[in-house]
Design an enzyme around this catalytic site. Structure first.
Site, PDB file in Angstrom:
ATOM      1  N   THR A  48      70.858 -21.050  25.491  1.00 36.62           N
ATOM      2  CA  THR A  48      70.271 -22.464  25.488  1.00 36.62           C
ATOM      3  C   THR A  48      71.507 -23.388  24.701  1.00 36.62           C
ATOM      4  OG1 THR A  48      69.520 -21.936  22.925  1.00 36.62           O
ATOM      5  CG2 THR A  48      67.912 -21.897  24.919  1.00 36.62           C
TER       6      THR A  48
ATOM      7  N   GLU B  50      66.842 -27.477  21.843  1.00 39.94           N
ATOM      8  CA  GLU B  50      67.695 -26.444  22.411  1.00 39.94           C
ATOM      9  C   GLU B  50      67.205 -26.417  23.996  1.00 39.94           C
ATOM     10  OE1 GLU B  50      68.362 -22.492  20.617  1.00 39.94           O
ATOM     11  OE2 GLU B  50      66.891 -23.246  19.183  1.00 39.94           O
TER      12      GLU B  50
END
Length: 315
Positions: free
Chosen positions: A212, A260
């Site tokens: 991420t 994220e």
């Protein structure tokens, strides 16, 4: 579009203009009505359209510590205003000294001496000057003295978002805080966006097979409620379908709240140090802690599948 920060940035030979003043956080559909009207009026009069706004938010100066979450940073607002046809954006540094300008002083110093307003376009509840003592009625009287027209546009649009409440920045912030990003998008006319620099986190997503982009958001950003969302990641000129996680990562006893974004089906992305944007399309589920790592991985795979479907349907 010209961008000025402070009255001293305005060209000395600046001619007449059509002006609208406000925080315009989010440049939502209500704001767009006013700004479009100002632009249309400016075209009719063959003069530039100017938006005047403030930094920081006036509330932070008048009541320190009360800065509201922001729906869009100034550079994003400028982009949106430019798309609406605005010719110049004036960002006035809002200081304690500036906050003490009386409504009459504000009119002369900003609208008359610097912007040479030919018309001023505002919403019906517009307030300005020290202690917000100035209103539309006062502005109309000043226009008679200083030769500018005042035009009032009803910025209130209503829809399903917020149970039919009139659209406003306050309502939009509330919906974002609740995780209702679809309701916020109805008011904004586009998905709610969060921006920032990609920084190194614990890198657990990479270890789990879902790397991420950990976005260090800009100060005072309005961040959606903790949970998983479908949306898009904007980076290096690309727009990528994304599964977005907001929260403290309770699976690993995290305490810091993060945003994220996992770029779906993308391999080998290196975004560290880059400024990126994350658009929130739809809420998928709330934040949760699972009994095992396998259970977490199974849920993450389901989340990505659902996000892929939602983004595909939207596109």
């Amino acid at each position: 579009m010209q961008r000025w920060r402070g009255l001293e940035d305005i060209p000395e030979d600046w001619g007449r203009s059509v002006v609208t003043i406000g925080s315009y956080d989010g440049v939502h559909r209500g704001h767009q009505l006013i700004i479009r009207h100002a632009v249309e009026r400016a075209r009719e009069l063959d003069v530039p359209a100017v938006v005047v706004t403030f930094d920081p938010h006036p509330r932070e100066v008048v009541r320190p510590g009360s800065h509201p979450p922001l729906l869009a940073p100034h550079h994003r607002r400028a982009e949106l205003m430019a798309e609406l046809g605005v010719d110049a954006l004036l960002i006035l540094p809002f200081t304690a000294e500036f906050s003490k300008l009386s409504p009459a002083e504000f009119v002369v110093k900003v609208l008359v001496d610097k912007l040479r307003a030919k018309a001023v376009v505002e919403g019906p509840n517009f307030r300005f000057g020290h202690k917000a003592a100035g209103n539309v009625e006062f502005l109309v009287e000043q226009g008679k003295v200083y030769d500018f027209d005042v035009e009032v546009v009803d910025l209130y649009v209503s829809g399903e978002a917020g149970g039919g409440q009139p659209f406003s920045s306050t309502l939009t912030r509330s919906l974002v805080t609740e995780g209702d990003v679809e309701g916020a998008a109805e008011i904004l006319g586009r998905p709610h966006r969060v921006e920032g620099i990609v920084v190194r986190g614990a890198q657990r997503g990479r270890e789990l097979g879902f790397p991420t982009a950990n976005v260090e958001t800009l100060p005072h950003t309005a961040i959606p409620a903790d949970g998983v969302y479908a949306g898009w990641l904007h980076a290096q000129g690309e727009i990528m379908p994304a599964a977005i996680s907001v929260g403290t990562n309770p699976q690993f006893d995290g305490t810091e709240r993060t945003v994220e974004a996992y770029a779906i089906d993308r391999v080998g992305l290196d975004l560290y140090g880059l400024h990126v944007a994350v658009d929130f399309l739809a809420y998928v589920r709330g934040q949760a802690k699972f009994d095992s790592l396998d259970a977490l991985l199974e849920q993450m795979a389901q989340d990505v599948k659902r996000c892929r479907e939602l983004v595909g349907d939207a596109e």
